[in-house]
Enzyme design. Structure first.
Site, mmCIF file in Angstrom:
data_model
loop_
_atom_site.group_PDB
_atom_site.id
_atom_site.type_symbol
_atom_site.label_atom_id
_atom_site.label_comp_id
_atom_site.label_asym_id
_atom_site.label_seq_id
_atom_site.Cartn_x
_atom_site.Cartn_y
_atom_site.Cartn_z
ATOM 1 N N TYR A 48 0.856 -1.185 0.000
ATOM 2 C CA TYR A 48 0.000 0.000 0.000
ATOM 3 C C TYR A 48 0.892 1.234 0.000
ATOM 4 O O TYR A 48 1.941 1.263 0.657
ATOM 5 C CB TYR A 48 -0.885 -0.014 1.251
ATOM 6 N N ASP A 62 -1.101 15.461 6.860
ATOM 7 C CA ASP A 62 -1.894 14.850 5.780
ATOM 8 C C ASP A 62 -3.182 15.647 5.563
ATOM 9 O O ASP A 62 -4.272 15.184 5.894
ATOM 10 C CB ASP A 62 -2.191 13.392 6.197
ATOM 11 N N ASP A 89 -3.030 5.520 -2.544
ATOM 12 C CA ASP A 89 -3.998 6.456 -1.994
ATOM 13 C C ASP A 89 -3.993 7.704 -2.872
ATOM 14 O O ASP A 89 -3.042 8.485 -2.857
ATOM 15 C CB ASP A 89 -3.513 6.786 -0.569
ATOM 16 N N ASP A 91 -6.136 10.111 -2.601
ATOM 17 C CA ASP A 91 -6.887 11.160 -1.888
ATOM 18 C C ASP A 91 -8.216 11.467 -2.595
ATOM 19 O O ASP A 91 -8.946 10.552 -2.925
ATOM 20 C CB ASP A 91 -6.028 12.422 -1.721
ATOM 21 N N HIS A 116 -7.281 4.421 -4.779
ATOM 22 C CA HIS A 116 -8.596 4.780 -4.243
ATOM 23 C C HIS A 116 -8.793 6.282 -4.232
ATOM 24 O O HIS A 116 -7.878 7.063 -4.010
ATOM 25 C CB HIS A 116 -8.883 4.140 -2.886
ATOM 26 N N GLU A 118 -11.397 9.237 -2.724
ATOM 27 C CA GLU A 118 -12.334 9.400 -1.609
ATOM 28 C C GLU A 118 -13.320 10.542 -1.835
ATOM 29 O O GLU A 118 -13.117 11.386 -2.717
ATOM 30 C CB GLU A 118 -11.557 9.594 -0.302
ATOM 31 N N CYS A 126 -7.067 13.669 7.244
ATOM 32 C CA CYS A 126 -6.895 12.254 7.601
ATOM 33 C C CYS A 126 -8.268 11.678 7.941
ATOM 34 O O CYS A 126 -9.064 12.296 8.647
ATOM 35 C CB CYS A 126 -5.971 12.114 8.798
ATOM 36 N N ARG A 161 -13.411 5.198 -1.968
ATOM 37 C CA ARG A 161 -13.388 5.288 -0.506
ATOM 38 C C ARG A 161 -14.460 6.262 -0.070
ATOM 39 O O ARG A 161 -14.599 7.332 -0.663
ATOM 40 C CB ARG A 161 -12.004 5.782 -0.056
ATOM 41 N N GLU A 191 -14.302 3.997 5.202
ATOM 42 C CA GLU A 191 -13.351 4.544 6.180
ATOM 43 C C GLU A 191 -13.995 4.699 7.554
ATOM 44 O O GLU A 191 -15.184 4.993 7.677
ATOM 45 C CB GLU A 191 -12.846 5.898 5.665
ATOM 46 N N ASN A 213 -9.200 -0.720 6.790
ATOM 47 C CA ASN A 213 -8.022 0.098 7.108
ATOM 48 C C ASN A 213 -7.655 -0.113 8.576
ATOM 49 O O ASN A 213 -8.339 0.385 9.464
ATOM 50 C CB ASN A 213 -8.377 1.567 6.832
#
Ligand SMILES: C[C@](O)(C(=O)O)[C@H](CC(=O)O)C(=O)O
Ligand SMILES: [Mg+2]
Length: 302
Positions: A48, A62, A89, A91, A116, A118, A126, A161, A191, A213
């Site tokens: 990942y 983040d 990721d 985002d 992914h 989101e 985060c 996500r 998430e 996760n």
């Protein structure tokens, strides 16, 4: 030597095949290319590439400060040294649908097997912290539609996500997951699920792979792989874990150096030079050099 021999297309096809078996695939977060080599060496199913790790690595929180170029650059560095599929990721996709499309193509070119996107508002936060916000359903599904349409390799895994659980509750997460799958998402990353029952409910609601996760110090309890497999989870990520472990060790080492004036007492805990060289295929480079050095052109061929 140099780079992994498996092509990006082969890694994507292999990931699709493994996911079709329904088994649980473990994707520890690789905080750099070297740690990706370790993850492969230890027999895991994938690596990942975490946004939280990339930002932390750059000394940043983040909160959506990293750029697509930085994420694509790090993805390429990691994907090319491993035969394992890499999941990155992406985002929020770095903007709205048009940006998402470009993000997908850049990451596809970087050689990842999946990514992914989101449904947080830009700039994202985060997923395990309070105070985040999500976009409305129509914006969320447009991002996924754009992502799916943009890929050129149909095997690139486009995962959606949703961060809506912490904002609007679990039923909203189920509804959004279904809408994202209808929009073409190949997999769902719900998430900040509170417990196994919440994961199980998402699992029952959609007929695509579901990711859990297992980030530490977050909103989800740290379930074992057996517990996650029992509720039908298909991929589990440990996004920041190896970085946290390494940074914990680094911090203790700096204290030891201050206290003892030497790191000698910590040498037994260090990765040995020989083990590092093994992970780097050092011997192959020596052999390469030697074979080039001893190579002599055939005189008959001029
Ligand atoms: C998975 C995640 O998106 C990441 O960037 O690795 C983070 C992890 C974390 O901050 O612990 C998340 O939002 O869960
Ligand atoms: Mg992230």
């Amino acid at each position: 030597m140099l780079y992994a021999a498996t092509t990006a297309a082969a890694k994507r096809a292999a990931l699709r095949e493994r996911l079709a078996t329904g088994e649980l695939l473990r994707f520890p977060g690789a905080f750099n290319p070297l740690s990706a080599r370790l993850v492969q060496d230890k027999g895991f199913e994938g690596v990942y590439i975490s946004g939280a790790v990339l930002s932390a690595d750059l000394g940043l929180p983040d909160i959506g400060l990293t750029t697509l170029s930085e994420v694509a650059g790090r993805s390429k560095q990691i994907a090319r040294v491993t035969d394992l599929p890499a999941l990155v990721d992406a985002d929020t996709g770095f903007g709205e649908p048009m940006n998402v499309a470009r993000t997908v193509q850049e990451l596809e070119d970087a050689g990842v097997a999946g990514l992914h996107i989101e449904d947080q508002v830009n700039p994202k936060r985060c997923g395990h912290l309070d105070g985040k916000q999500v976009v409305d359903g129509s914006t969320a599904v447009k991002r996924i539609r754009a992502a799916v349409d943009a890929r050129r390799d149909p095997n690139l895994l486009v995962m959606a996500r949703t961060d809506i659980r912490a904002v609007e509750g679990h039923q909203a997460a189920i509804d959004r997951a279904k809408a994202l799958v209808d929009a073409g998402a190949d997999a769902i990353f719900p998430e900040a699920m509170r417990d196994l029952a919440e994961f199980a409910a998402v699992r029952r609601a959609v007929d695509v792979p579901v990711l859990a996760n297992m980030t530490e110090f977050g909103k989800s309890e740290l379930f074992t792989t057996a517990e996650l497999a029992d509720v039908g989870i298909n991929i589990v990520i440990y996004p920041v874990s190896l970085l946290r472990i390494a940074m914990g060790a680094a911090e203790r080492a700096l204290d030891t150096l201050t206290e003892e004036g030497t790191l000698a007492s910590l040498v037994p805990q260090m990765q040995h030079r020989a083990r590092l060289y093994e992970l780097l295929d050092y011997e192959d480079y020596n052999r390469f050099d030697t074979s080039i050095f001893t190579y002599t052109p055939d005189p008959a061929r001029g």
